[in-house]
Design an enzyme around this catalytic site. Structure first.
Site, PDB file in Angstrom:
ATOM      1  N   ARG A  29       0.843  -1.190   0.000  1.00 37.45           N
ATOM      2  CA  ARG A  29       0.000   0.000   0.000  1.00 37.45           C
ATOM      3  C   ARG A  29       0.876   1.236   0.000  1.00 37.45           C
ATOM      4  O   ARG A  29       2.086   1.163   0.225  1.00 37.45           O
ATOM      5  CB  ARG A  29      -0.937   0.012   1.212  1.00 37.45           C
ATOM      6  CG  ARG A  29      -0.238   0.135   2.555  1.00 37.45           C
ATOM      7  CD  ARG A  29      -1.190  -0.149   3.696  1.00 37.45           C
ATOM      8  NE  ARG A  29      -0.663   0.348   4.964  1.00 37.45           N
ATOM      9  CZ  ARG A  29      -1.101  -0.031   6.160  1.00 37.45           C
ATOM     10  NH1 ARG A  29      -2.071  -0.918   6.253  1.00 37.45           N
ATOM     11  NH2 ARG A  29      -0.586   0.478   7.255  1.00 37.45           N
TER      12      ARG A  29
ATOM     13  N   CYS B 159       2.576   8.084  -6.120  1.00 31.98           N
ATOM     14  CA  CYS B 159       3.292   9.350  -5.967  1.00 31.98           C
ATOM     15  C   CYS B 159       2.256  10.436  -5.704  1.00 31.98           C
ATOM     16  O   CYS B 159       1.427  10.729  -6.573  1.00 31.98           O
ATOM     17  CB  CYS B 159       4.095   9.673  -7.228  1.00 31.98           C
ATOM     18  SG  CYS B 159       4.735  11.365  -7.246  1.00 31.98           S
TER      19      CYS B 159
ATOM     20  N   ASN C 231      -4.226   7.468   4.885  1.00 29.56           N
ATOM     21  CA  ASN C 231      -3.957   6.614   6.043  1.00 29.56           C
ATOM     22  C   ASN C 231      -2.462   6.642   6.372  1.00 29.56           C
ATOM     23  O   ASN C 231      -1.620   6.479   5.489  1.00 29.56           O
ATOM     24  CB  ASN C 231      -4.369   5.166   5.762  1.00 29.56           C
ATOM     25  CG  ASN C 231      -4.214   4.280   6.986  1.00 29.56           C
ATOM     26  OD1 ASN C 231      -5.008   4.363   7.917  1.00 29.56           O
ATOM     27  ND2 ASN C 231      -3.181   3.450   7.012  1.00 29.56           N
ATOM     28  N   GLU C 232      -2.164   6.889   7.660  1.00 29.98           N
ATOM     29  CA  GLU C 232      -0.780   6.905   8.147  1.00 29.98           C
ATOM     30  C   GLU C 232       0.124   7.694   7.198  1.00 29.98           C
ATOM     31  O   GLU C 232       1.127   7.181   6.688  1.00 29.98           O
ATOM     32  CB  GLU C 232      -0.248   5.489   8.351  1.00 29.98           C
ATOM     33  CG  GLU C 232      -0.921   4.766   9.503  1.00 29.98           C
ATOM     34  CD  GLU C 232      -0.319   3.398   9.781  1.00 29.98           C
ATOM     35  OE1 GLU C 232       0.503   2.920   8.962  1.00 29.98           O
ATOM     36  OE2 GLU C 232      -0.667   2.806  10.811  1.00 29.98           O
TER      37      GLU C 232
ATOM     38  N   CYS D 103       9.641   9.964  -3.050  1.00 26.18           N
ATOM     39  CA  CYS D 103       9.514   9.534  -4.442  1.00 26.18           C
ATOM     40  C   CYS D 103      10.503  10.320  -5.284  1.00 26.18           C
ATOM     41  O   CYS D 103      10.611  11.550  -5.142  1.00 26.18           O
ATOM     42  CB  CYS D 103       8.087   9.773  -4.945  1.00 26.18           C
ATOM     43  SG  CYS D 103       7.868   9.347  -6.697  1.00 26.18           S
TER      44      CYS D 103
ATOM     45  N   CYS E 248      10.579  10.247  -8.755  1.00 19.05           N
ATOM     46  CA  CYS E 248      10.163  10.322 -10.154  1.00 19.05           C
ATOM     47  C   CYS E 248      10.506  11.702 -10.713  1.00 19.05           C
ATOM     48  O   CYS E 248      10.852  12.625  -9.967  1.00 19.05           O
ATOM     49  CB  CYS E 248       8.671  10.042 -10.277  1.00 19.05           C
ATOM     50  SG  CYS E 248       7.610  11.360  -9.652  1.00 19.05           S
TER      51      CYS E 248
ATOM     52  N   GLU F  55      -6.349   4.238  15.891  1.00 18.67           N
ATOM     53  CA  GLU F  55      -6.072   2.804  15.989  1.00 18.67           C
ATOM     54  C   GLU F  55      -5.462   2.549  17.364  1.00 18.67           C
ATOM     55  O   GLU F  55      -4.400   3.081  17.680  1.00 18.67           O
ATOM     56  CB  GLU F  55      -5.096   2.343  14.899  1.00 18.67           C
ATOM     57  CG  GLU F  55      -5.633   2.465  13.489  1.00 18.67           C
ATOM     58  CD  GLU F  55      -4.656   1.933  12.439  1.00 18.67           C
ATOM     59  OE1 GLU F  55      -3.698   1.213  12.821  1.00 18.67           O
ATOM     60  OE2 GLU F  55      -4.836   2.243  11.249  1.00 18.67           O
TER      61      GLU F  55
ATOM     62  N   TRP G  45       3.529  -7.555  10.119  1.00 18.03           N
ATOM     63  CA  TRP G  45       4.747  -6.851   9.707  1.00 18.03           C
ATOM     64  C   TRP G  45       5.964  -7.443  10.423  1.00 18.03           C
ATOM     65  O   TRP G  45       7.089  -7.389   9.931  1.00 18.03           O
ATOM     66  CB  TRP G  45       4.653  -5.369  10.047  1.00 18.03           C
ATOM     67  CG  TRP G  45       3.393  -4.722   9.541  1.00 18.03           C
ATOM     68  CD1 TRP G  45       2.347  -4.275  10.293  1.00 18.03           C
ATOM     69  CD2 TRP G  45       3.033  -4.477   8.183  1.00 18.03           C
ATOM     70  NE1 TRP G  45       1.360  -3.760   9.489  1.00 18.03           N
ATOM     71  CE2 TRP G  45       1.759  -3.874   8.187  1.00 18.03           C
ATOM     72  CE3 TRP G  45       3.666  -4.705   6.961  1.00 18.03           C
ATOM     73  CZ2 TRP G  45       1.110  -3.486   7.018  1.00 18.03           C
ATOM     74  CZ3 TRP G  45       3.004  -4.327   5.804  1.00 18.03           C
ATOM     75  CH2 TRP G  45       1.752  -3.724   5.831  1.00 18.03           C
TER      76      TRP G  45
END
Length: 656
Positions: free
Chosen positions: A103, A107, A141-142, A148, A150, A299, A308
């Site tokens: 997930r 970018c 999320n988070e 990145c 690119c 959470e 994880w």
């Protein structure tokens, strides 16, 4: 005080939804979060939206008077979007496309991605803007400072630098690019840091890259927030965060959002080592300090973590309730547990929720049910707030710069903040963890560990505080770097020399070596990691080195400056020193302290302006007995108490 859960209707057969909602309502659940990963279900094909399944879920919970936090699912674009527009895939620091399958691999600077994200968000808001069950919106999320490389991100980074420094020559000067023949002759030569270790690379470039990536994340959040506000101007907007390898600058990220949300996963292994600083009270106070108001837990730890990492031990009895209540005592007015039921599929199958895979009510479920009842008892705290005499300053840029260039073995910026926090917690003090540019005038005592990066505005703020009568504590590795992350040509602590009345003539990164110091009262403490050798100008020695070649040289100083006092700690010590030092500071500044608290007991005091409530949390694996100075009324037990008997992870609240 609301208790809720994270719920993923797309992961469960719809026949379970009604039963889940019914059980939640009977249990006392007030709110659920959903939708933050469901893009592929909401938009199964390009431009074709299906809200029927989500409508059904929202309507079911609404019938049971359970409110909804709706997640905007931009963290997980569907595979058809990656296939159609592979240019939105994030490029790693090694120049290769990030492999899909987990997930967060988009970018966020890609115009193509943003167009699709905006379209998704618009459709979602248009559909649910009038739905009274939706009481808050979560962006993505988070969110992190996504790295990145690119072409779009490179060009935006270059433009961002030119806007800041005016020219390539300005960038060369700020970065000190004459080192290693690194001078740019054209803007096209500017590249993000590579996948070499950060400590090998130009620290100025690394810090500016962090600033840029953090800015990009905040900019994306702002863009999504504006869409929400267009349709729902009165509904609050947030995003959830956690500490990670590329944590964004929290202050920037939440600047325009309505409230802070944190993912709270305290450790389940309780250490007997007083130097372990395992409590998440520091994290919670930091979250409250970002916007200096109450926050949410989006959470909350519900069971053994895994997926994880290898699975952690099971939660001990009382942990599920205790850690939720701990968050509330520190300013969380809504706590959602991750998750209602443990996943049967996907990578998080062993990240346990309230219910196990069996779907049979278990020990955690019954403890969660008790938590929901306890939260209702705590409604007396709904209109209360926390007033602190003590502030600890948290600088994201100093933290990052110290990560880029580790100073010595085991030296940790956050560990120093936690050491002070734990010490004052030991005496029952309220503590705010805030930005160095916050208003400091309301505090009797300010702790500023390792302000490695000199920010002119923050430095002036700290000077004003002391000049006007405040008491300040600075520590080693302060004032080392300028705003470009280059060393300052001056004796340390450079911009703070006048304030502390001393200067560092030499420093010794001793790492894991152990030395001792002796304070003014003759108490001896262990020190390690770092030794500043100090020459006094106007300061006096609070403590001196008591071993090795620095014997009798100042290790800690005290200086009266204008109307205030500044301390400087030139080394790193164990917990017993910080507790002794905190006790003396609280006495000098007349901050009330509770004596004789058993180790692991945390106290927060809350007030509604008339009544005060003292909240006790036993964050240890041992039962404790706490004598009270006079009989007090227990909100939890509805009776007068002259002492508190707390089981491990138990909470009690007394009216002062």
């Amino acid at each position: 005080m609301r208790i809720g859960v994270d719920y993923y209707p797309e992961q469960w057969d719809s026949s379970l939804w009604e039963k889940d909602a019914e059980i939640m309502a009977r249990t006392g659940v007030k709110i659920v979060r959903m939708g933050e990963f469901a893009w592929s279900r909401i938009e199964p094909q390009d431009g074709i939206f299906d809200f029927s399944w989500l409508d059904k879920a929202v309507n079911i919970f609404a019938r049971y008077t359970i409110k909804v936090v709706m997640g905007i699912p931009t963290n997980c674009p569907p595979l058809w979007l990656y296939e159609k527009h592979p240019e939105i895939i994030r490029i790693g620091m090694d120049g290769s496309k990030v492999q899909l399958g987990i997930r967060g691999h988009r970018c966020i600077n890609s115009p193509v991605f943003r167009n699709y994200a905006e379209r998704m968000t618009n459709e979602l808001l248009k559909h649910y803007s009038m739905n009274l069950a939706v009481v808050a919106w979560q962006i993505d999320n988070e969110m992190r400072a996504y790295q990145c490389t690119c072409d779009i991100c490179k060009n935006k980074f270059r433009t961002w630098l030119i806007d800041k420094y005016d020219s390539v020559d300005g960038i060369n000067k700020a970065f000190g690019n004459c080192a290693w023949s690194g001078e740019y002759s054209d803007i096209s030569q500017i590249q993000p840091p590579s996948d070499y270790p950060e400590s090998w690379q130009n620290p100025s470039l690394c810090l500016e890259w962090y600033r840029f990536t953090s800015y990009s994340t905040a900019d994306f959040a702002k863009e999504m927030m504006l869409i929400v506000k267009k349709y729902c101007p009165k509904i609050p907007v947030t995003t959830n965060v956690c500490f990670s390898g590329n944590t964004a600058n929290f202050y920037e990220l939440y600047d325009l959002l309505d409230f802070v949300s944190y993912n709270n996963y305290p450790p389940v292994r309780i250490s007997d080592n007083p130097d372990s600083y395992y409590s998440h009270a520091f994290h919670l106070d930091l979250m409250r300090g970002i916007k200096e108001k109450h926050f949410w837990i989006m959470e909350q730890l519900s069971g053994s973590t895994g997926g994880w990492t290898p699975m952690s031990p099971a939660l001990k009895s009382g942990m599920l309730m205790g850690y939720s209540l701990q968050a509330m005592l520190h300013g969380a007015d809504t706590v959602l547990h991750f998750r209602w039921r443990t996943a049967l599929t996907g990578a998080e199958q062993f990240n346990h929720g309230i219910l196990d895979h069996s779907n049979v009510p278990n020990r955690r479920f019954f403890e969660f049910s008790e938590l929901c009842k306890r939260a209702e008892q705590m409604s007396v705290l709904d209109n209360t707030f926390i007033i602190s005499d003590i502030a600890i300053l948290y600088s994201p840029e100093s933290e990052k710069a110290l990560e880029y260039q580790p100073q010595t073995e085991n030296f940790s910026y956050i560990h120093q903040l936690k050491a002070f926090h734990a010490a004052f917690t030991h005496f029952g003090a309220n503590i705010d963890v805030i930005s160095p540019d916050s208003d400091l005038t309301k505090y009797k005592l300010v702790i500023a560990p390792s302000l490695f990066i000199n920010n002119k505005k923050e430095t002036e703020n700290i000077y004003r505080y002391v000049i006007n009568g405040g008491t300040l504590v600075l520590t080693n590795r302060s004032g080392v770097k300028d705003e470009h992350n280059n060393c300052i040509m001056d004796s340390l602590p450079t911009v703070f020399k006048e304030l502390i009345g001393a200067e560092v003539t030499e420093y010794d990164p001793i790492g894991n070596e152990v030395h001792t110091i002796r304070d003014f009262a003759g108490n001896e403490f262990v020190c390690t990691q770092w030794c500043d050798i100090l020459r006094l100008t106007t300061a006096k020695a609070y403590a001196e080195y008591n071993s090795g070649e620095y014997w009798c040289m100042p290790a800690i100083t005290l200086n009266r400056y204008c109307n205030g006092v500044a301390y400087y700690i030139g080394t790193v010590c164990h917990a017993d020193f910080y507790e002794s030092f905190a006790s003396n500071l609280m006495m000098q500044t007349r901050i009330p302290k509770l004596k004789g608290l058993p180790r692991g007991v945390e106290v927060t005091t809350r007030t509604d302006g008339t009544d005060e409530y003292i909240c006790f949390f036993n964050n240890s694996g041992n039962p404790v007995s706490i004598p009270l100075p006079k009989p007090m009324y227990s909100v939890i037990n509805s009776m007068g108490r002259d002492k508190l008997e707390l089981r491990p992870f138990e909470v009690d609240i007394v009216r002062k």
